[in-house]
Design a protein around this motif. Structure first.
Motif, PDB file in Angstrom:
ATOM      1  N   GLU A 105       0.722  -1.477  -0.074  1.00  0.00           N
ATOM      2  CA  GLU A 105      -0.122   0.087   0.002  1.00  0.00           C
ATOM      3  C   GLU A 105       0.847   1.286   0.059  1.00  0.00           C
ATOM      4  OE1 GLU A 105      -3.118  -0.036   2.722  1.00  0.00           O
ATOM      5  OE2 GLU A 105      -3.962  -2.155   2.186  1.00  0.00           O
ATOM      6  N   MET A 106       2.276   1.147  -0.126  1.00  0.00           N
ATOM      7  CA  MET A 106       3.027   2.380  -0.243  1.00  0.00           C
ATOM      8  C   MET A 106       4.238   2.071  -1.182  1.00  0.00           C
ATOM      9  SD  MET A 106       3.378   3.943   3.477  1.00  0.00           S
ATOM     10  CE  MET A 106       3.617   2.484   4.332  1.00  0.00           C
ATOM     11  N   GLY A 107       5.008   0.942  -0.880  1.00  0.00           N
ATOM     12  CA  GLY A 107       6.172   0.749  -1.819  1.00  0.00           C
ATOM     13  C   GLY A 107       7.440   1.005  -1.378  1.00  0.00           C
ATOM     14  N   TYR A 108       8.499   0.927  -2.117  1.00  0.00           N
ATOM     15  CA  TYR A 108       9.834   1.324  -1.438  1.00  0.00           C
ATOM     16  C   TYR A 108       9.958   2.954  -1.316  1.00  0.00           C
ATOM     17  CZ  TYR A 108      11.013  -3.014  -3.835  1.00  0.00           C
ATOM     18  OH  TYR A 108      11.107  -4.502  -4.164  1.00  0.00           O
ATOM     19  N   HIS A 109      10.369   3.504  -0.306  1.00  0.00           N
ATOM     20  CA  HIS A 109      10.550   4.712  -0.020  1.00  0.00           C
ATOM     21  C   HIS A 109      11.915   5.472  -0.390  1.00  0.00           C
ATOM     22  CE1 HIS A 109       6.693   4.093   2.421  1.00  0.00           C
ATOM     23  NE2 HIS A 109       6.843   5.153   2.669  1.00  0.00           N
ATOM     24  N   TRP A 110      11.959   6.242  -1.073  1.00  0.00           N
ATOM     25  CA  TRP A 110      13.420   7.147  -1.392  1.00  0.00           C
ATOM     26  C   TRP A 110      13.029   8.506  -0.632  1.00  0.00           C
ATOM     27  CZ3 TRP A 110      16.651   4.410  -4.494  1.00  0.00           C
ATOM     28  CH2 TRP A 110      16.249   3.238  -5.087  1.00  0.00           C
ATOM     29  N   ALA A 111      14.258   8.974  -0.146  1.00  0.00           N
ATOM     30  CA  ALA A 111      14.361  10.323   0.351  1.00  0.00           C
ATOM     31  C   ALA A 111      15.876  10.909   0.378  1.00  0.00           C
ATOM     32  CB  ALA A 111      13.940  10.259   2.054  1.00  0.00           C
ATOM     33  N   THR A 112      15.878  12.319   0.399  1.00  0.00           N
ATOM     34  CA  THR A 112      17.222  12.756   0.611  1.00  0.00           C
ATOM     35  C   THR A 112      17.541  12.888   1.984  1.00  0.00           C
ATOM     36  OG1 THR A 112      16.093  14.946   1.057  1.00  0.00           O
ATOM     37  CG2 THR A 112      16.532  14.181  -1.413  1.00  0.00           C
ATOM     38  N   GLN A 113      18.718  13.391   2.654  1.00  0.00           N
ATOM     39  CA  GLN A 113      19.025  13.408   3.988  1.00  0.00           C
ATOM     40  C   GLN A 113      18.620  14.766   4.780  1.00  0.00           C
ATOM     41  OE1 GLN A 113      23.554  13.060   3.095  1.00  0.00           O
ATOM     42  NE2 GLN A 113      23.301  11.137   4.322  1.00  0.00           N
TER      43      GLN A 113
ATOM     44  N   TYR B 209       9.256  10.016  -2.331  1.00  0.00           N
ATOM     45  CA  TYR B 209       8.572   9.526  -3.124  1.00  0.00           C
ATOM     46  C   TYR B 209       8.772   7.930  -2.753  1.00  0.00           C
ATOM     47  CZ  TYR B 209      12.725   8.345  -5.928  1.00  0.00           C
ATOM     48  OH  TYR B 209      13.960   8.047  -6.460  1.00  0.00           O
ATOM     49  N   MET B 210       7.834   7.272  -3.499  1.00  0.00           N
ATOM     50  CA  MET B 210       7.778   5.781  -3.378  1.00  0.00           C
ATOM     51  C   MET B 210       7.625   5.161  -4.750  1.00  0.00           C
ATOM     52  SD  MET B 210       5.221   6.185  -0.195  1.00  0.00           S
ATOM     53  CE  MET B 210       5.605   7.920  -0.217  1.00  0.00           C
ATOM     54  N   THR B 211       8.203   3.814  -4.662  1.00  0.00           N
ATOM     55  CA  THR B 211       8.128   3.288  -6.037  1.00  0.00           C
ATOM     56  C   THR B 211       7.856   1.681  -6.087  1.00  0.00           C
ATOM     57  OG1 THR B 211      10.628   2.604  -6.007  1.00  0.00           O
ATOM     58  CG2 THR B 211      10.166   4.568  -7.221  1.00  0.00           C
ATOM     59  N   ASN B 212       7.368   1.166  -7.066  1.00  0.00           N
ATOM     60  CA  ASN B 212       6.941  -0.268  -7.066  1.00  0.00           C
ATOM     61  C   ASN B 212       8.011  -0.908  -7.833  1.00  0.00           C
ATOM     62  OD1 ASN B 212       6.556   0.129  -9.650  1.00  0.00           O
ATOM     63  ND2 ASN B 212       4.499   0.165  -9.895  1.00  0.00           N
ATOM     64  N   ASN B 213       7.577  -2.245  -8.057  1.00  0.00           N
ATOM     65  CA  ASN B 213       8.863  -3.177  -8.530  1.00  0.00           C
ATOM     66  C   ASN B 213       9.002  -2.984 -10.146  1.00  0.00           C
ATOM     67  OD1 ASN B 213       9.634  -4.640  -6.466  1.00  0.00           O
ATOM     68  ND2 ASN B 213       8.265  -6.182  -6.468  1.00  0.00           N
ATOM     69  N   HIS B 214       8.258  -2.084 -10.901  1.00  0.00           N
ATOM     70  CA  HIS B 214       8.595  -1.713 -12.102  1.00  0.00           C
ATOM     71  C   HIS B 214       9.311  -0.405 -12.053  1.00  0.00           C
ATOM     72  CE1 HIS B 214       5.479  -4.741 -13.016  1.00  0.00           C
ATOM     73  NE2 HIS B 214       4.766  -4.249 -12.458  1.00  0.00           N
ATOM     74  N   ASN B 215       9.641   0.221 -11.059  1.00  0.00           N
ATOM     75  CA  ASN B 215      10.465   1.476 -10.951  1.00  0.00           C
ATOM     76  C   ASN B 215       9.615   2.598 -11.207  1.00  0.00           C
ATOM     77  OD1 ASN B 215      12.979   2.593 -10.169  1.00  0.00           O
ATOM     78  ND2 ASN B 215      13.653   2.669 -12.144  1.00  0.00           N
ATOM     79  N   GLN B 216       8.045   2.274 -10.845  1.00  0.00           N
ATOM     80  CA  GLN B 216       7.190   3.409 -11.329  1.00  0.00           C
ATOM     81  C   GLN B 216       6.892   4.157  -9.722  1.00  0.00           C
ATOM     82  OE1 GLN B 216       4.217   0.655 -12.751  1.00  0.00           O
ATOM     83  NE2 GLN B 216       4.485   1.705 -14.694  1.00  0.00           N
ATOM     84  N   VAL B 217       6.748   5.614  -9.954  1.00  0.00           N
ATOM     85  CA  VAL B 217       6.443   6.215  -8.566  1.00  0.00           C
ATOM     86  C   VAL B 217       5.145   5.846  -8.336  1.00  0.00           C
ATOM     87  CG1 VAL B 217       6.344   8.447  -7.550  1.00  0.00           C
ATOM     88  CG2 VAL B 217       8.028   7.956  -9.358  1.00  0.00           C
ATOM     89  N   THR B 218       4.558   5.616  -7.184  1.00  0.00           N
ATOM     90  CA  THR B 218       3.578   5.306  -6.727  1.00  0.00           C
ATOM     91  C   THR B 218       2.802   6.188  -5.698  1.00  0.00           C
ATOM     92  OG1 THR B 218       4.217   4.039  -4.689  1.00  0.00           O
ATOM     93  CG2 THR B 218       3.690   2.828  -6.747  1.00  0.00           C
ATOM     94  N   ALA B 219       3.537   7.163  -5.242  1.00  0.00           N
ATOM     95  CA  ALA B 219       3.007   8.116  -3.948  1.00  0.00           C
ATOM     96  C   ALA B 219       4.075   8.966  -3.625  1.00  0.00           C
ATOM     97  CB  ALA B 219       2.469   7.347  -2.940  1.00  0.00           C
TER      98      ALA B 219
ATOM     99  N   LEU C 172       0.379  11.198  -0.330  1.00  0.00           N
ATOM    100  CA  LEU C 172      -0.604  11.420  -1.555  1.00  0.00           C
ATOM    101  C   LEU C 172      -0.217  10.225  -2.412  1.00  0.00           C
ATOM    102  CD1 LEU C 172      -0.209  15.370  -1.918  1.00  0.00           C
ATOM    103  CD2 LEU C 172      -2.095  13.938  -0.644  1.00  0.00           C
ATOM    104  N   TYR C 173      -1.336   9.529  -2.949  1.00  0.00           N
ATOM    105  CA  TYR C 173      -1.174   8.375  -3.645  1.00  0.00           C
ATOM    106  C   TYR C 173      -1.272   8.455  -5.059  1.00  0.00           C
ATOM    107  CZ  TYR C 173      -0.902   6.117   0.924  1.00  0.00           C
ATOM    108  OH  TYR C 173      -0.669   5.565   2.032  1.00  0.00           O
ATOM    109  N   PHE C 174      -0.990   7.832  -6.106  1.00  0.00           N
ATOM    110  CA  PHE C 174      -1.182   8.016  -7.457  1.00  0.00           C
ATOM    111  C   PHE C 174      -1.785   6.850  -8.226  1.00  0.00           C
ATOM    112  CE2 PHE C 174       3.446   9.970  -8.418  1.00  0.00           C
ATOM    113  CZ  PHE C 174       3.198  11.058  -7.359  1.00  0.00           C
ATOM    114  N   VAL C 175      -2.242   6.050  -7.332  1.00  0.00           N
ATOM    115  CA  VAL C 175      -3.191   4.967  -7.422  1.00  0.00           C
ATOM    116  C   VAL C 175      -4.045   4.534  -6.170  1.00  0.00           C
ATOM    117  CG1 VAL C 175      -2.201   3.987  -9.608  1.00  0.00           C
ATOM    118  CG2 VAL C 175      -1.559   3.025  -7.282  1.00  0.00           C
TER     119      VAL C 175
END
Length: 327
Positions: free
Chosen positions: A146-154, A160-170, A205-208
């Motif tokens: 319901e979220m995905g992998y999280h990516w952040a700066t320091q 932002y979050m991504t799925n296994n297709h390297n698409q941004v989900t939220a 905020l979710y993209f799907v």
């Protein structure tokens, strides 16, 4: 100075607690999936999705700081905030200038870059031209349903979050708890779950639809990025937002009526164009912010702030007739 030190300490405690609760790896030193800008699959997916449990690293067990998305039927967690940008205040000066946002202006991305279709989820590599600071991001969580992998700066800002297709989900941002609670924030986590909600509120905020974000999700799911109304239909708490009287580089801005929150930029042609969030200027400046060092903008929530952005389109809005149109 004491307040700033306390904020830094709370951020570090929140991050440590959330990572421990989620069972996630420590943040990587760089944006490993984007070296050379050619990555097309997530490194965790390349290693095999077997390591991801059906509950998304404990998301359904109530032991995941962000994963109480699964424990709570609402599916929107505050706790995972600690795994995102909580290290910010203490590490503010350590962010490399690589991938930094425009150091002298107030917009990121390349104005001449053309919009992309947002009918389906965009790949993170397709958004690189709009986000020159993208190389400063690193992975900070395993896959959470319901979220995905999280990516952040320091530093604090848009996650932002991504799925296994390297698409941004939220996308997500966190806000100091002492500034109050607002209706557009994620629901609070139970006090029995050790996580960053002890110090922070969050907004996802979710993209799907969140329940469609799984390790086996399709790469062709229709997104809700095609219009402001479609985006609100999935992110219903945005019904509390108001339209700001001024545009941002030609984009319509929808924002909270009061208090901190993620501002949503909407293209004249219809689609969602990006996201802005302000961080208290007292926490310090980073090259990933839009403003130059020592030149924060006025903020109703914080007095003065530096802005973080994550764009889905060019830094300046194309004409309404250009790009992907939406009905």
């Amino acid at each position: 100075m004491g307040k700033q030190s306390l904020t830094a300490a709370l951020a570090l405690v929140s991050l440590t607690a959330a990572l421990a609760a989620c069972g996630t790896p420590a943040p990587a030193p760089n944006n490993s999936h984007n070296k050379g800008g050619t990555g097309t699959t997530h490194k965790s997916a390349q290693a095999g999705a077997k390591k991801n449990t059906k509950s998304g690293s404990g998301a359904k067990t109530g032991n995941s700081s962000g994963g109480n998305k699964g424990a709570a039927s609402t599916g929107k967690a505050t706790g995972h905030k600690g795994t995102t940008s909580g290290t910010s205040a203490a590490q503010n000066k350590k962010v490399s200038g690589t991938g930094a946002a425009n150091a002298t202006g107030t917009a990121i991305g390349t104005a001449a870059t053309k919009p992309i279709s947002l009918k389906t989820l965009p790949s993170i590599t397709s958004l690189d031209p709009y986000n020159p600071h993208h190389a400063a991001y690193h992975e900070v969580s395993a896959f959470i349903n319901e979220m995905g992998y999280h990516w952040a700066t320091q530093v604090p800002g848009i996650v932002y979050m991504t799925n296994n297709h390297n698409q941004v989900t939220a996308v997500e941002a966190q806000f100091p708890q002492n500034h109050g609670t607002f209706g557009w924030y994620d629901p609070p986590t139970p006090p029995t779950i050790l996580n960053a909600s002890l110090a922070w509120h969050s907004e996802h905020l979710y993209f799907v639809a969140p329940n469609s974000i799984t390790t086996g999700m399709s790469a062709t799911l229709p997104s809700d990025l095609t219009s402001w109304n479609a985006f609100k239909a999935v992110n219903t708490r945005l019904n509390l937002y108001v339209k700001e009287p001024k545009t941002y580089h030609g984009y319509t801005v929808y924002a909270p009526p009061n208090g901190p929150g993620i501002k949503v930029l909407v293209s004249p042609s219809g689609p969602i164009a990006g996201f802005l969030v302000g961080e208290p200027a007292m926490w310090g400046w980073s090259p990933v912010y839009l403003q130059s060092n020592g030149k924060p903008v006025h903020s109703l929530a914080y007095g003065t702030a530096y802005q973080s952005a994550f764009m889905l389109g060019p830094s300046k809005a194309p004409a309404a007739s250009a790009g992907t149109t939406t009905k």
